[in-house]
Design a protein around this motif. Sequence first.
Motif, PDB file in Angstrom:
ATOM      1  N   GLY A  19       0.822  -1.210   0.000  1.00 49.15           N
ATOM      2  CA  GLY A  19       0.000   0.000   0.000  1.00 49.15           C
ATOM      3  C   GLY A  19       0.852   1.256   0.000  1.00 49.15           C
ATOM      4  N   GLU A 202       1.418  -1.016 -13.342  1.00 48.25           N
ATOM      5  CA  GLU A 202       0.504  -0.216 -14.167  1.00 48.25           C
ATOM      6  C   GLU A 202       1.055   0.004 -15.578  1.00 48.25           C
ATOM      7  OE1 GLU A 202       0.808   2.887 -11.098  1.00 48.25           O
ATOM      8  OE2 GLU A 202      -1.330   3.191 -11.415  1.00 48.25           O
ATOM      9  N   GLU A 396       1.779   0.863  -4.205  1.00 45.84           N
ATOM     10  CA  GLU A 396       0.564   1.453  -3.673  1.00 45.84           C
ATOM     11  C   GLU A 396      -0.609   0.556  -4.068  1.00 45.84           C
ATOM     12  OE1 GLU A 396       0.429   5.672  -3.918  1.00 45.84           O
ATOM     13  OE2 GLU A 396       2.602   5.819  -3.779  1.00 45.84           O
ATOM     14  N   TYR A 397      -1.741   0.790  -3.419  1.00 48.90           N
ATOM     15  CA  TYR A 397      -2.840  -0.157  -3.547  1.00 48.90           C
ATOM     16  C   TYR A 397      -3.230  -0.421  -5.004  1.00 48.90           C
ATOM     17  CZ  TYR A 397      -6.969  -2.772  -2.222  1.00 48.90           C
ATOM     18  OH  TYR A 397      -7.886  -3.775  -2.054  1.00 48.90           O
ATOM     19  N   ARG A 398      -3.280   0.664  -5.813  1.00 41.74           N
ATOM     20  CA  ARG A 398      -3.701   0.474  -7.212  1.00 41.74           C
ATOM     21  C   ARG A 398      -2.715  -0.393  -7.981  1.00 41.74           C
ATOM     22  NH1 ARG A 398      -1.630   5.235  -6.074  1.00 41.74           N
ATOM     23  NH2 ARG A 398      -0.056   6.181  -7.402  1.00 41.74           N
ATOM     24  N   ARG A 401      -3.379  -3.943  -7.090  1.00 41.30           N
ATOM     25  CA  ARG A 401      -4.574  -4.406  -7.793  1.00 41.30           C
ATOM     26  C   ARG A 401      -4.260  -4.739  -9.259  1.00 41.30           C
ATOM     27  NH1 ARG A 401      -9.916  -4.523  -6.197  1.00 41.30           N
ATOM     28  NH2 ARG A 401     -10.039  -5.145  -8.380  1.00 41.30           N
ATOM     29  N   GLN A 402      -3.479  -3.893  -9.896  1.00 37.80           N
ATOM     30  CA  GLN A 402      -3.118  -4.169 -11.292  1.00 37.80           C
ATOM     31  C   GLN A 402      -2.288  -5.456 -11.375  1.00 37.80           C
ATOM     32  OE1 GLN A 402      -4.563  -2.617 -13.517  1.00 37.80           O
ATOM     33  NE2 GLN A 402      -4.750  -0.433 -13.136  1.00 37.80           N
ATOM     34  N   GLU A 421      -3.047  -5.226   3.122  1.00 38.66           N
ATOM     35  CA  GLU A 421      -2.524  -3.982   3.686  1.00 38.66           C
ATOM     36  C   GLU A 421      -1.403  -4.380   4.650  1.00 38.66           C
ATOM     37  OE1 GLU A 421      -4.003  -1.026   2.894  1.00 38.66           O
ATOM     38  OE2 GLU A 421      -5.996  -1.603   2.183  1.00 38.66           O
TER      39      GLU A 421
ATOM     40  N   ASP B 348      -6.505   4.677  -5.288  1.00 36.56           N
ATOM     41  CA  ASP B 348      -6.333   3.604  -4.300  1.00 36.56           C
ATOM     42  C   ASP B 348      -7.633   3.379  -3.520  1.00 36.56           C
ATOM     43  OD1 ASP B 348      -3.700   3.226  -4.987  1.00 36.56           O
ATOM     44  OD2 ASP B 348      -2.884   4.423  -3.342  1.00 36.56           O
ATOM     45  N   PHE B 351     -10.335   1.719  -5.633  1.00 35.72           N
ATOM     46  CA  PHE B 351     -10.083   0.281  -5.782  1.00 35.72           C
ATOM     47  C   PHE B 351     -10.458  -0.452  -4.492  1.00 35.72           C
ATOM     48  CE2 PHE B 351      -6.958   0.822  -9.426  1.00 35.72           C
ATOM     49  CZ  PHE B 351      -7.669   0.006 -10.296  1.00 35.72           C
ATOM     50  N   ARG B 352     -10.109   0.160  -3.342  1.00 39.63           N
ATOM     51  CA  ARG B 352     -10.429  -0.485  -2.066  1.00 39.63           C
ATOM     52  C   ARG B 352     -11.935  -0.685  -1.913  1.00 39.63           C
ATOM     53  NH1 ARG B 352      -5.829   2.609   0.252  1.00 39.63           N
ATOM     54  NH2 ARG B 352      -4.320   1.035   0.906  1.00 39.63           N
TER      55      ARG B 352
END
Lengths: 559, 559
Positions: A19, A202, A396-398, A401-402, A421, B348, B351-352
């Motif tokens: 994150g 990304e 980071e979170y995004r 996710r990617q 997290e 972020d 997405f969360r």
Amino acid sequence: MSKKNVQDKLLIFALGGIGEIGKNMYVIQYDNDIVIVDAGLKFPEEDMLGIDIVIPDISYLKENREKVRGIVITHGHEDHIGGLSYMLRSLNVPVYATKLTLGLIEGKLKEAGLLGETKRILINADSEIELGSINVSFFKTNHSIPDSVGVCLETPEGIVVHTGDFKFDHTPVNEQYADIKRMAEIGQKGVLALLSDSTNAERPGYTPSEKNVGEELKDIFRKSPQRVVVATFASNVHRIQQVINAAIATDRYIAVVGRSMVNVVGIAGDLGYLNIPDGMIVEPEAVNKLAADRVVILCTGSQGEPMSALTRMARSTHRKVDILPGDTVIIAATPIPGNERYVGRTVDELFRLGANVIYGPGSVSGVHVSGHGSQEELKLMLNLIKPKYFIPIHGEYRMLRQHALLAEAVGIEKSNIFVMENGDTVEVQGGKARRGSKVPAGNVLIDGLGVGDVGNIVLRDRKLLSQDGILVVVVTLRKQEGTIVSGPDIISRGFVYVRESEGLLDEANKIVSATLLKLMNDKVNEWASLKTNVKDALGRFLYEKTRRRPMILPIIMEV
Amino acid sequence: MSKKNVQDKLLIFALGGIGEIGKNMYVIQYDNDIVIVDAGLKFPEEDMLGIDIVIPDISYLKENREKVRGIVITHGHEDHIGGLSYMLRSLNVPVYATKLTLGLIEGKLKEAGLLGETKRILINADSEIELGSINVSFFKTNHSIPDSVGVCLETPEGIVVHTGDFKFDHTPVNEQYADIKRMAEIGQKGVLALLSDSTNAERPGYTPSEKNVGEELKDIFRKSPQRVVVATFASNVHRIQQVINAAIATDRYIAVVGRSMVNVVGIAGDLGYLNIPDGMIVEPEAVNKLAADRVVILCTGSQGEPMSALTRMARSTHRKVDILPGDTVIIAATPIPGNERYVGRTVDELFRLGANVIYGPGSVSGVHVSGHGSQEELKLMLNLIKPKYFIPIHGEYRMLRQHALLAEAVGIEKSNIFVMENGDTVEVQGGKARRGSKVPAGNVLIDGLGVGDVGNIVLRDRKLLSQDGILVVVVTLRKQEGTIVSGPDIISRGFVYVRESEGLLDEANKIVSATLLKLMNDKVNEWASLKTNVKDALGRFLYEKTRRRPMILPIIMEV
């Protein structure tokens, strides 16, 4: 988490690095054996006013100190080693690292006075170490610093692979090839879980080879009629080697400028990671005596950091080096998000001095490539390691996710992907993984010598002070008589120009007096009430007049 | 600058917009006639703590108020109209603007209570106006807001062309074609000087057409199984029209969320710049009653601004709209430099919440294109207008420099290109241009209701306060006796957690006492000396113990 809960289970979690980009610290625990991977720092976010650096909260490790078998370091970047001395102060555990990484760590430990008491074990990519029930081996990776490794942790529950930071560079500098064969062999054995670098998740396609930068540098050096100044990350030893190579090819001397650049060139040179011809390095003071077309200045400041060498040169405040009209300045780095404006300002100043500046995203300037693999490389890693479970880390979170989407694309089951997290745990028992209970994790803020003594209240106050400043109101009362003996005196800082706002402060004075006299007249004499009322009345008045909300500090005394 | 100096000369200069992106304000003066082009604001830089907005210093205009014939506005973006009401308060001059631009301006003037007293003149691209000896006409341009124009100022010394903000979009939305023919005709007449938009001077090639975004939006809308949320710049009326078109194509209703989005959709709709089918717009409260695949939410927040609609939705603190898992969120904008982290954090959070987020640079996401022309378009403008002299405007210094290089490339003589700073002037007399003397120019900072009452000292104090906080030391003396009657009391804000640092503050107390007692003993009794010594002693002690330098405010009183 009691001892019972973790028995015969494998636990995987991050205390930092999920994150966020920074303060990487991952923990693999089997039963009573804990292995830590990396101990990084993070640079403060913009709302952490006055904070110097941020490190992970390691209270879980301190509570379980007797179980910690060692810490393994993947490579020598600050976000992987910068928190180590802070950790070692309260948790003295053996440190395992490759040669250059250990060299950089030892520099830090020396500064912190921890070199003597820290057990340091040199490893290489072929080492195998037993840390309790966890067998640890390594594999070479490509990254923007030499001697980077991925980590293979064999536990009774299965193999956990941690990639470290990586890209796949098929034409690396210094012959440091990623050991694709060993990665495939590990994958062949069957891997329970993969933790993989998400920095560039990304970004489509492949990250270009570091070698491309070398060619571009040579070309620019050749075309530059005068001095060439190259700013890059001090830790990017490959890049530094390429600057040296370009200088050799164009018959130029090199002056090294900036504390961390001098430090890294020294350590990497001593340890044999840089190939520098004798007599090529000159002192910064000497460059003025050399013909301009025989000079390269290698320096820090590629991120526009206010105190760095390049920033000082750009502002003409560097003690030793001036930028002259016609010099070529190469910024061989892409701004880290948040630094764009600083870099932009440095470029502006350099242009104002008449320099020719080569800057911008690597894809345009040609003088920078990332050290992290893009989407196709991340898929390659997933396909080599073929894990049952996947945990995207380092992003980071995004980005996580990617990365998860990429893992799905190569066939990992969605339910086997854990986007987490910091402090979230994955528990594995009998080959089955599931989310476990959380462990404490968070930011420890370092401000000067203070570790953790600045928290949310202090930061909130700094934020308030930074927005509208402060008013201190000093007044002395004789409560019994209900009179004001001296004051109110109002002292302001960071609020308004006092000279231009005398009228405003005079009025403010009257409001404080009136408020206090009325309260005393009404026999409201408690300090707390007097202060609160002064704060409220003055705050309301100032907001109405200025639409600002300075901090108000009433100091009310009695004779 | 005395009246004599400017007689029979043409002066060209910027009070804002050169060396920066923001607060555009250009001045063309011939003899006793001044025409202003644009009056923008700038958002504060990161070191302007607590500042809301920044506007140009217009003291030159105020000193020459009797010569100002009017202000011409090129288009309705904040960096071109946001400073207008501040300017008009001290300089009531007629405002010339096209329909949508004037609509947006009138909204601002109303808020500022200036609508009645301001002379507003509606123009269109075919208007011609006489402002003293300067004849002003216009030409249509493409930009990310409708009704944008370039300005042609015919002076006795020759024609000056100001492009405004522009790109060349051969497939524009709403049929607003750039009037290339008229540009060529102006060029044909012979142009003395061109002032041209440098925003994308660093970007090679062509900026893609806004139409591309429309196709991509339709495609995403079609594939989205649930609600679609689109965040974009409120002022981008073309983009809004394309969102409407995509909603029509996919049979969805639109809710408009966010103050400035509601405002612009209202004004642009009323003035006929948006084509919205009846009944298509629904209240935000109504979306929960509609099937998810019939809903589009059009909102502000594409820059991650903390108080904007999208940011609130991402944090689940929006009063009316929640993001649901499976919703598609489109961020149809590229982060402005400095906003990358804010946008990243918003993505972020989205997405969360389980949303599918489409974001990133326009070249990757396909949902954004710039409103400013890239290098090939800038060359096209240069070749159409064919000026003798060239002044790159609207950009930071490095962009101006890159634009200058483009001008050289198309054949403008290097000595005829003026890369300037705000306040630098170009003087033209007898067809020859040269640098003239400077006029006053700078930043006027607006904080709340205060215009210009916050300057460098206040900002420096805010910076200091934000880094290490403040300590107020209160002590009462009886100087004659050399004793301390009460205190020292130390109150700190933004420095350390008091609870954890009691020992430190106790010691600090003792140092203050000792310092004062020694001074009084040595008969040093002047207030200034006492205060300075307390500050120095305490500052040294705290720096040694904490490596911090809080502001220290000694309040020393006598009974």
